[in-house]
Design an enzyme around this catalytic site. Sequence first.
Site, PDB file in Angstrom:
ATOM      1  N   GLY A  70       0.809  -1.215   0.000  1.00 40.08           N
ATOM      2  CA  GLY A  70       0.000   0.000   0.000  1.00 40.08           C
ATOM      3  C   GLY A  70       0.844   1.267   0.000  1.00 40.08           C
ATOM      4  N   GLN A 179      -7.791   0.521   3.530  1.00 41.47           N
ATOM      5  CA  GLN A 179      -8.690  -0.012   4.559  1.00 41.47           C
ATOM      6  C   GLN A 179     -10.103  -0.261   4.021  1.00 41.47           C
ATOM      7  OE1 GLN A 179      -7.983  -0.930   7.702  1.00 41.47           O
ATOM      8  NE2 GLN A 179      -5.884  -0.205   7.773  1.00 41.47           N
ATOM      9  N   HIS A 201      -2.337  -7.451   2.356  1.00 39.53           N
ATOM     10  CA  HIS A 201      -2.324  -7.986   3.729  1.00 39.53           C
ATOM     11  C   HIS A 201      -3.399  -7.368   4.621  1.00 39.53           C
ATOM     12  CE1 HIS A 201      -0.121  -4.764   6.131  1.00 39.53           C
ATOM     13  NE2 HIS A 201       0.032  -4.321   4.898  1.00 39.53           N
ATOM     14  N   THR A 237      11.309  -8.104 -11.025  1.00 35.73           N
ATOM     15  CA  THR A 237      10.610  -9.370 -11.275  1.00 35.73           C
ATOM     16  C   THR A 237       9.354  -9.447 -10.426  1.00 35.73           C
ATOM     17  OG1 THR A 237      12.735 -10.392 -11.732  1.00 35.73           O
ATOM     18  CG2 THR A 237      10.903 -11.889 -11.247  1.00 35.73           C
ATOM     19  N   CYS A 324       2.347   2.045  12.887  1.00 39.86           N
ATOM     20  CA  CYS A 324       3.562   2.806  12.583  1.00 39.86           C
ATOM     21  C   CYS A 324       3.884   3.795  13.684  1.00 39.86           C
ATOM     22  CB  CYS A 324       3.384   3.552  11.268  1.00 39.86           C
ATOM     23  SG  CYS A 324       2.385   2.661  10.099  1.00 39.86           S
TER      24      CYS A 324
END
Length: 395
Positions: A70, A179, A201, A237, A324
């Site tokens: 994100g 979210q 995730h 990749t 965070c």
Amino acid sequence: MYVYADNAATTSLSKKALEAMTPYFCETYGNASSLHSPGQRAAEALQRARETVAGAIHADFKEIYFTGGGSEADNQAILTGAAIGARKGKKHIISTAFEHHAVLHTLDKLKKQGYEITLLDVHENGVVTARQVADAIREDTALVTVMFVNNEIGTIQPIAEIGAVCRERGVLFHTDAVQAVGHIPVDVEALNVDMLSMAAHKFHGPKGVGALYARRGVPLVNVIEGGQQERGKRGGTENIPGIVGMAAALEEAVTGLDRNMAYVTALREKLIGGLSKIPHSRLNGDREKRVPGTVNFCFEGIEGESLLLLLDARGIAASSGSACTSGSLDPSHVLLALGLPHEIAHGSLRLSIDAYNTEEEIDHIIRSVPEVVDYLRDMSPVWDALERGETPHLI
Ligand SMILES: *Cc1c(COP(=O)(O)O)cnc(C)c1O
């Protein structure tokens, strides 16, 4: 019993996503750019995943660019808006004071490069309005970026209305929908967005993979230079297992969306009802305009960190603010943006539940939080002063 109630920080990998990913580690491990058949099988899986992710948000597969999560999608979207603006001499960007740091810190960087940033105040209910955006747009506005769902308090912003304003005024519009995707309906056409970020995730996909939707005709700038992967817009990749897992998790989330939203909303209502009984507590963010799973409470006289540690000891994983910033002693920038005083913004508890949670787990939370709050208040000098009337109650 251990209750995981921190799904806004990250989620477990769904069994379906794991099953979908597994063959792409040791069996179909080719490089999607290779011409041989193992490579081509990887390229086909990549294409299928791109179509699935596009379909989930009503986009065309050519409008999906896979990223490393994100944050990267947010960075790329905002740097793109800035670059397109600069070519036309437009260097003003509008956002809000309660964005994720992936947005705020990218804007800080642009500010140092001579861009002017307007951060809109957030109303006390944790919602910005299209009117605020309309009033802030100027001749030199290059980009508007407003998050869809706030990660700390769960409030939903009126993205379709804001998008309509931007379109009418000819301003590029990005939304950080990390979210929102997989939790509420997301339709890029109905939302009038030009760019939209998501992260696997946060909806039971794997970590380290996300996507940026960019409407056809929006020329993305590269954040990662390299080969011609992602139509030349993201070198490196491709993370095929991650991308396949993301698509599987998103497909699962979108298929079960109505049922899950109803189920999680019912759990949340029970949770809010239970925690609201705690004296001098406050639910942060609008009562109605919120995602099913995220609630954020302040308890006066309580310090967020001690609350989290004691809850963990009782088998509850929660958070105060975002992953965070917890760990730092700064009050949440989100709660400060809502206009809460520092004393209150320090003591917040975010519980983010989803369809993986059960009613028994909610009962466990409703039993444990009041006990821990009582325990902490009993030994808090701040609470003591409040109770003796030496300082006034703010909640
Ligand atoms: C988690 C989150 C991000 C960052 O996503 P990552 O995949 O962790 O980089 C950005 N914005 C919001 C609103 C988030 O909740």
